[in-house]
Scaffold this motif. Structure first.
Motif, PDB file in Angstrom:
ATOM      1  N   ASP A 112       0.767  -1.140  -0.075  1.00  0.00           N
ATOM      2  CA  ASP A 112       0.098   0.317   0.394  1.00  0.00           C
ATOM      3  C   ASP A 112       0.783   1.467   0.291  1.00  0.00           C
ATOM      4  N   GLU A 136      -2.816  -5.882  -0.617  1.00  0.00           N
ATOM      5  CA  GLU A 136      -3.017  -4.150  -0.201  1.00  0.00           C
ATOM      6  C   GLU A 136      -3.193  -2.903  -1.850  1.00  0.00           C
ATOM      7  N   VAL A 138      -5.363  -0.152  -2.376  1.00  0.00           N
ATOM      8  CA  VAL A 138      -5.627   0.853  -1.960  1.00  0.00           C
ATOM      9  C   VAL A 138      -6.543   1.583  -3.149  1.00  0.00           C
ATOM     10  N   ARG A 140      -6.634   4.610  -4.185  1.00  0.00           N
ATOM     11  CA  ARG A 140      -5.555   5.103  -5.382  1.00  0.00           C
ATOM     12  C   ARG A 140      -5.028   4.790  -6.428  1.00  0.00           C
ATOM     13  N   THR A 161      -9.274  -5.587  -0.400  1.00  0.00           N
ATOM     14  CA  THR A 161      -7.952  -4.962  -0.602  1.00  0.00           C
ATOM     15  C   THR A 161      -7.410  -5.857  -1.301  1.00  0.00           C
ATOM     16  N   ARG A 189      -9.961  -8.950   3.664  1.00  0.00           N
ATOM     17  CA  ARG A 189      -9.231  -9.717   2.652  1.00  0.00           C
ATOM     18  C   ARG A 189      -8.614 -10.810   1.808  1.00  0.00           C
TER      19      ARG A 189
END
Length: 318
Positions: A112, A136, A138, A140, A161, A189
C-alpha cells in the motif's frame, strides 16, 4: 614416531565434541522442528519461519571443525547435511518440463506504499501469466492496476484490498470472511471465485493473512493463526475438486500455523523463491498452493515498488 602419529589420531577423534553436539542438535531441530513448543513466545513457529537458514549453521560448524581439525565433528556434520537435504534438497532440482495443461499464476503483495503501481502492473502483465493475484490494493492505486492490466486480463474481481486478474472468465466471485475476532475495523482481505479453464472449472482463493511481529517476548501471531484456520475451513468446504490458493500468508509452508492449509493443499515441489523482504529476502511468505493439481515450480520475479517480491508458479492440472 609411531606413538606421535597415534596420539595425533586420537586427538582428532576426541577434540571437537562440542561441535559434534551442535551438529547433532542442528539435525534434530531440522527434522523435528515440530517438537519445539509454541507456548513460550511462539518459538516453534519462529524457528519454522527460518528453517532453511539452518543450512548456514552447518557451514559455520564446518569451518570450525576444519579449524579445530576435529574428525568427530566432521563426521557428525553428516547428520544436519542429510536432514537439510531431506527437507529442502528436492526444491533445488530442475523444474519439470512445461505441460500443455499447465496454468501459470502470479502472486504479489503490491504494498500500500508502492510508489510505482503502474510499473508494477506492467511488470506483472509482462509475465504472460493466466492469473494474477494482488494484495494491499488501495483505492488511490486501484484504477492504475485496472487500466494497465485490462488489455491482457479482461476478467477481474476485487474484494476489499485483494484482487484477481484473469485471462479466463470468472464466475461466482465473492468476499471471503477470514477476519479474526479481535479486529473491529473494516477488514476484507479474502476472496473466492471460479475460473473457467479449457481443462475444467477451478476454484481460486486469494488471501492476505494478518501480519506477525517479532518482539522481545517472542512471535506475536494469534491473528494470523486464527485467520489461517478460517481460510482452511473455507478450503475444506469447497465443493469444486480443483482449488488454487494464492496469497500473502505471512508464514512459510513449514510454519505449523499454516497446517490448516498445508494439510489440505499441495505446495511447490521445486523452487525456493524467498519473497520477503524484497531488499534481502529471508523467507517465502507469498504462497501458491493447490488441491487436485500440482504446484510444479515456483520462483521469484525481479523487484517492483513493493517490499515483497512477486512469485510466479506453474500449476499442473492433474
Amino acid at each position: 614416531m609411531a606413538e606421535r602419529t597415534k596420539a595425533r589420531g586420537r586427538s582428532a577423534w576426541t577434540r571437537g565434541r562440542v561441535l559434534a553436539g551442535a551438529a547433532a542438535l542442528t539435525a534434530a531441530l531440522t527434522l523435528f522442528h515440530g517438537a519445539v513448543p509454541n507456548a513460550v513466545g511462539g518459538l516453534g513457529s519462529l524457528l519454522e519461519s527460518f528453517l532453511p537458514w539452518l543450512g548456514l549453521v552447518v557451514v559455520v560448524l564446518l569451518v570450525l571443525a576444519l579449524v579445530r581439525r576435529s574428525a568427530v565433528a566432521l563426521v557428525a556434520l553428516l547428520l544436519p547435511v542429510a536432514a537439510w537435504t531431506y527437507l529442502f534438497g528436492a526444491l533445488l532440482l530442475p523444474a519439470p518440463e512445461p505441460g500443455a495443461a499447465d496454468l501459470v499464476v502470479v502472486q504479489h503483495n503490491v504494498s500500500d506504499e508502492n510508489a510505482d503501481p503502474s510499473g508494477t502492473a506492467r511488470a506483472l502483465a509482462g509475465t504472460g501469466a493466466d492469473l494474477i493475484a494482488l494484495q494491499e490494493l488501495v483505492p488511490r492505486d486501484l484504477a492504475v492496476y485496472e487500466r494497465t492490466l485490462a488489455p491482457e486480463y479482461p476478467y477481474r474481481t476485487v474484494q476489499g484490498t485483494v484482487g484477481l486478474w484473469s485471462k479466463r472468465p470468472l464466475t461466482g466471485a465473492r468476499p471471503l470472511d477470514i477476519k479474526p475476532r479481535g479486529i473491529t475495523d473494516e477488514w476484507n482481505r479474502g476472496l473466492r471465485t471460479s475460473v473457467r479453464t479449457p481443462h475444467g472449472e477451478l476454484a481460486v482463493y486469494v488471501a492476505h493473512l494478518p501480519s506477525v511481529r517479532v518482539r522481545a517476548s517472542g512471535l506475536a501471531s494469534s491473528w494470523r493463526d486464527e485467520s489461517a484456520g478460517l481460510l482452511g475451513d473455507a478450503v475444506a468446504a469447497e465443493r469444486l475438486p480443483r482449488v488454487v490458493l494464492l496469497g500473502d500468508l505471512n508464514g512459510t509452508v513449514h510454519d505449523r500455523a499454516l497446517d490448516p492449509l498445508t494439510t489440505r493443499l499441495n505446495v511447490a515441489e521445486r523452487g525456493v523463491a524467498l519473497s520477503f523482504p524484497a531488499a534481502f529476502p529471508l523467507a517465502r511468505i507469498d504462497q501458491v498452493m493447490a488441491r487436485s493439481a500440482t504446484v510444479g515450480h515456483i520462483r521469484t520475479l525481479p523487484a517492483t515498488g513493493s517490499d515483497h517480491l512477486p512469485v510466479v508458479a506453474r500449476i499442473r492440472m492433474d
